[in-house]
Motif scaffolding. Structure first.
Motif, PDB file in Angstrom:
ATOM      1  N   LYS A 246     -19.552 -59.706  -6.951  1.00  0.00           N
ATOM      2  CA  LYS A 246     -18.867 -61.189  -6.772  1.00  0.00           C
ATOM      3  C   LYS A 246     -17.874 -61.409  -5.469  1.00  0.00           C
ATOM      4  O   LYS A 246     -17.974 -62.061  -4.913  1.00  0.00           O
ATOM      5  CB  LYS A 246     -18.302 -61.620  -7.996  1.00  0.00           C
ATOM      6  N   VAL A 247     -16.919 -60.232  -5.461  1.00  0.00           N
ATOM      7  CA  VAL A 247     -16.365 -60.178  -4.245  1.00  0.00           C
ATOM      8  C   VAL A 247     -16.988 -60.088  -2.970  1.00  0.00           C
ATOM      9  O   VAL A 247     -16.671 -60.943  -1.940  1.00  0.00           O
ATOM     10  CB  VAL A 247     -15.322 -58.946  -4.241  1.00  0.00           C
ATOM     11  N   VAL A 248     -18.047 -59.332  -2.713  1.00  0.00           N
ATOM     12  CA  VAL A 248     -18.894 -59.554  -1.641  1.00  0.00           C
ATOM     13  C   VAL A 248     -19.528 -60.631  -1.164  1.00  0.00           C
ATOM     14  O   VAL A 248     -19.395 -61.408  -0.557  1.00  0.00           O
ATOM     15  CB  VAL A 248     -19.859 -58.498  -1.693  1.00  0.00           C
ATOM     16  N   LYS A 249     -20.010 -61.376  -2.252  1.00  0.00           N
ATOM     17  CA  LYS A 249     -20.883 -62.924  -2.249  1.00  0.00           C
ATOM     18  C   LYS A 249     -19.727 -63.635  -1.834  1.00  0.00           C
ATOM     19  O   LYS A 249     -19.922 -64.599  -0.852  1.00  0.00           O
ATOM     20  CB  LYS A 249     -21.104 -63.148  -3.598  1.00  0.00           C
ATOM     21  N   GLN A 250     -18.406 -63.704  -2.279  1.00  0.00           N
ATOM     22  CA  GLN A 250     -17.438 -64.507  -1.944  1.00  0.00           C
ATOM     23  C   GLN A 250     -17.097 -64.592  -0.485  1.00  0.00           C
ATOM     24  O   GLN A 250     -16.498 -65.264   0.246  1.00  0.00           O
ATOM     25  CB  GLN A 250     -16.231 -64.675  -2.860  1.00  0.00           C
ATOM     26  N   THR A 251     -16.810 -62.987   0.009  1.00  0.00           N
ATOM     27  CA  THR A 251     -16.729 -62.718   1.230  1.00  0.00           C
ATOM     28  C   THR A 251     -17.433 -63.321   2.255  1.00  0.00           C
ATOM     29  O   THR A 251     -17.145 -63.843   3.308  1.00  0.00           O
ATOM     30  CB  THR A 251     -16.311 -61.417   1.433  1.00  0.00           C
ATOM     31  N   VAL A 252     -18.826 -63.443   1.897  1.00  0.00           N
ATOM     32  CA  VAL A 252     -19.674 -63.982   2.881  1.00  0.00           C
ATOM     33  C   VAL A 252     -19.639 -65.334   2.848  1.00  0.00           C
ATOM     34  O   VAL A 252     -19.572 -65.877   4.055  1.00  0.00           O
ATOM     35  CB  VAL A 252     -21.273 -63.719   2.186  1.00  0.00           C
ATOM     36  N   ALA A 253     -19.201 -66.058   1.740  1.00  0.00           N
ATOM     37  CA  ALA A 253     -18.982 -67.324   1.647  1.00  0.00           C
ATOM     38  C   ALA A 253     -17.999 -67.994   2.610  1.00  0.00           C
ATOM     39  O   ALA A 253     -17.923 -68.821   3.239  1.00  0.00           O
ATOM     40  CB  ALA A 253     -18.900 -68.040   0.071  1.00  0.00           C
ATOM     41  N   PHE A 254     -16.808 -67.169   2.409  1.00  0.00           N
ATOM     42  CA  PHE A 254     -15.482 -67.412   3.054  1.00  0.00           C
ATOM     43  C   PHE A 254     -15.808 -67.245   4.632  1.00  0.00           C
ATOM     44  O   PHE A 254     -15.334 -67.911   5.561  1.00  0.00           O
ATOM     45  CB  PHE A 254     -14.435 -66.730   2.422  1.00  0.00           C
ATOM     46  N   ALA A 255     -16.761 -66.139   4.895  1.00  0.00           N
ATOM     47  CA  ALA A 255     -16.839 -65.968   6.455  1.00  0.00           C
ATOM     48  C   ALA A 255     -17.688 -66.950   7.094  1.00  0.00           C
ATOM     49  O   ALA A 255     -17.417 -67.137   8.216  1.00  0.00           O
ATOM     50  CB  ALA A 255     -17.564 -64.486   6.597  1.00  0.00           C
TER      51      ALA A 255
END
Length: 294
Positions: A58-67
């Motif tokens: 989930k942290v990776v998924k959200q990082t991609v979304a924020f980037a």
């Protein structure tokens, strides 16, 4: 493919221990604004060893979304069990990441042949590029240049994060791998010399607090301005040391908390907040570098 300053991003947490996604969004925006070339999400600095798979993903998924496509995101997917590393890679392959960072298996001390089998199995399980990560100071096992060269023949294995801090190791590896095989420094203290010796970039802990300086250091080296690269590094050398007063990621988290970029410096056990003396020492450094006010 992967070039320049990649931040080994911390995973912000609330005092309750929950992941702080609001702070994560703020950190990603900070790096985009400051010129960071890319993000490594949930690597060692992101506390990959203590995040359950569900949170890790989930942290990776959200990082991609924020980037939001503005800078690439590499996902940490290493494990000391090959099946676990493959599982993580498969689960994150569809998240929009640009590649994986996979560490030499820790604790079980695999032979060089075991490392080859481990990383080839991971690379076989994905179509995304894989960066190898050699950090013998944490894993004990040391992946030798000859092993890296053997792995470089796999079409999905595209580079290496070398955290040995040994410039001769870089030169030995350069002599054995193709010229387009990406070589990134994973040791902040020697990263300027790594860049000046032909390295392609860094995956930096210090970039958490001075991302623009690390980015400019990389760009100076790429332009052949080696004196400038070294001068920038000299100006932040004390911060390199400050990030490791206590084991990573204790100090970068404390720094970001004091800089107002996170509401808490919380870590996952067995990591705990820094000793008061360490806090004071780092805060004095942050004041010296005008990152916080006294």
């Amino acid at each position: 493919m992967f070039k320049g300053s990649y931040v080994a991003l911390v995973t912000p947490m609330k005092a309750s221990g929950e992941i702080d996604y609001s702070a994560l969004e703020k950190l990603v925006a900070f790096h985009i604004e400051q010129g960071t070339h890319g993000i490594v999400s949930v690597g060692t600095t992101g506390e990959s060893a203590t995040l359950p798979f569900e949170e890790h993903i989930k942290v990776v998924k959200q990082t991609v979304a924020f980037a939001n496509g503005k800078i690439p995101v590499i996902a940490g997917s290493g494990a000391n069990a090959t099946d676990e590393a493959i599982f993580l890679s498969e689960q994150m392959a569809g998240l929009g990441i640009d590649g994986f960072l996979s560490v030499v298996p820790y604790y079980n001390k695999p032979q060089q042949r075991g490392m080859v089998a481990h990383f080839n199995a991971i690379a076989d399980a994905t179509d995304l590029p894989v960066l190898l990560y050699n950090v013998p100071g944490r894993t004990v096992a040391d992946m030798l240049p000859e092993t890296v060269a053997q792995l470089a023949s796999h079409s999905n294995i595209v580079g290496l994060k070398d955290a040995t801090g040994d410039i001769q190791r870089l030169k030995d590896t350069q002599a054995l791998v193709p010229s387009d095989f990406v070589l990134l420094s994973g040791d902040d203290g020697s990263s300027a010399e790594f860049l000046c010796a032909g390295g392609h970039g860094v995956i930096s802990v210090t970039a958490n607090v001075v991302p623009n300086a690390i980015s400019r250091m990389c760009e100076a080296a790429f332009e052949g301005k080696f004196d400038e690269c070294r001068q920038i590094n000299a100006s932040i050398a004390s911060l390199h040391d400050g990030m490791f007063i206590e084991p990573n990621p204790v100090m970068p988290k404390w720094a970001l908390y004091k800089m107002g970029l996170m509401e808490s410096a919380e870590l996952r056990l067995p990591m705990v907040l820094p000793e008061l003396a360490s806090q004071k020492q780092l805060e004095e450094l942050l004041e010296k570098h005008a990152l916080i006010s006294g």
